[in-house]
Write a protein that holds these residues in place. Structure first.
Motif, mmCIF file in Angstrom:
data_model
loop_
_atom_site.group_PDB
_atom_site.id
_atom_site.type_symbol
_atom_site.label_atom_id
_atom_site.label_comp_id
_atom_site.label_asym_id
_atom_site.label_seq_id
_atom_site.Cartn_x
_atom_site.Cartn_y
_atom_site.Cartn_z
ATOM 1 N N ILE A 71 -2.437 -10.237 -21.655
ATOM 2 C CA ILE A 71 -3.027 -9.166 -20.845
ATOM 3 C C ILE A 71 -2.006 -8.064 -20.607
ATOM 4 O O ILE A 71 -2.321 -6.873 -20.691
ATOM 5 N N THR A 72 -0.786 -8.438 -20.315
ATOM 6 C CA THR A 72 0.268 -7.450 -20.078
ATOM 7 C C THR A 72 0.511 -6.608 -21.327
ATOM 8 O O THR A 72 0.691 -5.388 -21.237
ATOM 9 N N ASN A 73 0.516 -7.234 -22.487
ATOM 10 C CA ASN A 73 0.693 -6.477 -23.734
ATOM 11 C C ASN A 73 -0.458 -5.504 -23.947
ATOM 12 O O ASN A 73 -0.243 -4.360 -24.362
ATOM 13 N N ASN A 74 -1.685 -5.938 -23.661
ATOM 14 C CA ASN A 74 -2.840 -5.053 -23.810
ATOM 15 C C ASN A 74 -2.772 -3.876 -22.846
ATOM 16 O O ASN A 74 -3.085 -2.742 -23.209
ATOM 17 N N VAL A 75 -2.359 -4.125 -21.615
ATOM 18 C CA VAL A 75 -2.226 -3.046 -20.630
ATOM 19 C C VAL A 75 -1.127 -2.081 -21.059
ATOM 20 O O VAL A 75 -1.264 -0.863 -20.912
ATOM 21 N N SER A 76 -0.052 -2.601 -21.596
ATOM 22 C CA SER A 76 1.031 -1.747 -22.077
ATOM 23 C C SER A 76 0.548 -0.855 -23.212
ATOM 24 O O SER A 76 0.852 0.350 -23.243
ATOM 25 N N ASP A 77 -0.208 -1.425 -24.141
ATOM 26 C CA ASP A 77 -0.755 -0.623 -25.242
ATOM 27 C C ASP A 77 -1.721 0.433 -24.716
ATOM 28 O O ASP A 77 -1.689 1.588 -25.162
ATOM 29 N N ALA A 78 -2.558 0.057 -23.758
ATOM 30 C CA ALA A 78 -3.526 1.003 -23.197
ATOM 31 C C ALA A 78 -2.805 2.138 -22.468
ATOM 32 O O ALA A 78 -3.190 3.311 -22.593
ATOM 33 N N SER A 79 -1.759 1.829 -21.710
ATOM 34 C CA SER A 79 -1.037 2.893 -20.999
ATOM 35 C C SER A 79 -0.309 3.805 -21.986
ATOM 36 O O SER A 79 -0.225 5.017 -21.759
ATOM 37 N N ALA A 80 0.181 3.271 -23.084
ATOM 38 C CA ALA A 80 0.810 4.124 -24.104
ATOM 39 C C ALA A 80 -0.233 5.042 -24.737
ATOM 40 O O ALA A 80 0.038 6.232 -24.976
ATOM 41 N N ASN A 81 -1.425 4.502 -24.985
ATOM 42 C CA ASN A 81 -2.487 5.330 -25.554
ATOM 43 C C ASN A 81 -2.927 6.421 -24.579
ATOM 44 O O ASN A 81 -3.167 7.564 -24.970
ATOM 45 N N ILE A 82 -3.022 6.091 -23.302
ATOM 46 C CA ILE A 82 -3.407 7.086 -22.295
ATOM 47 C C ILE A 82 -2.334 8.152 -22.171
ATOM 48 O O ILE A 82 -2.632 9.343 -22.044
ATOM 49 N N SER A 83 -1.086 7.754 -22.226
ATOM 50 C CA SER A 83 0.009 8.727 -22.167
ATOM 51 C C SER A 83 -0.046 9.677 -23.361
ATOM 52 O O SER A 83 0.126 10.896 -23.211
ATOM 53 N N ALA A 84 -0.288 9.130 -24.545
ATOM 54 C CA ALA A 84 -0.394 9.980 -25.745
ATOM 55 C C ALA A 84 -1.598 10.908 -25.633
ATOM 56 O O ALA A 84 -1.519 12.091 -25.997
ATOM 57 N N LEU A 85 -2.710 10.400 -25.107
ATOM 58 C CA LEU A 85 -3.909 11.226 -24.943
ATOM 59 C C LEU A 85 -3.684 12.346 -23.946
ATOM 60 O O LEU A 85 -4.086 13.490 -24.173
ATOM 61 N N SER A 86 -3.005 12.044 -22.832
ATOM 62 C CA SER A 86 -2.743 13.092 -21.845
ATOM 63 C C SER A 86 -1.778 14.133 -22.401
ATOM 64 O O SER A 86 -1.920 15.334 -22.128
ATOM 65 N N SER A 87 -0.816 13.712 -23.197
ATOM 66 C CA SER A 87 0.099 14.674 -23.840
ATOM 67 C C SER A 87 -0.674 15.563 -24.807
ATOM 68 O O SER A 87 -0.455 16.781 -24.866
ATOM 69 N N LEU A 88 -1.594 14.981 -25.557
ATOM 70 C CA LEU A 88 -2.412 15.744 -26.494
ATOM 71 C C LEU A 88 -3.304 16.733 -25.755
ATOM 72 O O LEU A 88 -3.422 17.901 -26.154
ATOM 73 N N MET A 89 -3.913 16.299 -24.668
ATOM 74 C CA MET A 89 -4.775 17.187 -23.877
ATOM 75 C C MET A 89 -3.963 18.328 -23.280
ATOM 76 O O MET A 89 -4.414 19.479 -23.259
#
Length: 124
Positions: A71-89
């Protein structure tokens, strides 16, 4: 009976009394060892199931920790994806929005006359 025989009998009697007096603590010590043996056996009998239960608990805890790790690995991946998405936006929409805001401020300033920097004088 001679004096040596009587002295031997007295010495044998004293020795028998001494052996009897020393036998009492030896018997009590034997009872203590018997109780100690019984206590160690019962402790051993109670410890074995306890160790089995601890082993089961540790095994269950390890499996739960593996799940939490996933679960922790999945949350880490999700937060990295959200960070990349916010940078893109921010890169995609941020600069045009700043330009639109600056343009609208300039238009408002132009319509309000001199951008509000110069305060009109009061007449005396």
């Amino acid at each position: 009976m001679s004096g040596g025989d009587i002295a031997g009998l007295i010495a044998a009697g004293v020795f028998a009394i001494l052996v009897a007096l020393l036998a009492i603590p030896v018997l009590k010590l034997g009872k203590v060892f018997d109780e100690l043996r019984t206590t160690i056996r019962s402790l051993s009998d109670e410890t074995t199931p306890l160790l089995d239960e601890v082993t089961t608990t540790v095994s269950t805890t390890n499996s739960q920790l593996r799940k939490v790790d996933g679960i922790t690995n999945n949350v880490s991946d999700a937060s990295a994806n959200i960070s990349a998405l916010s940078s893109l936006m921010a890169a995609t929409l941020g600069a045009p929005l700043i330009k639109v805001a600056a343009f609208s401020y300039g238009v408002r300033s132009a319509f309000s006359g001199r951008g509000g920097r110069h305060k009109p004088r009061r007449s005396r």
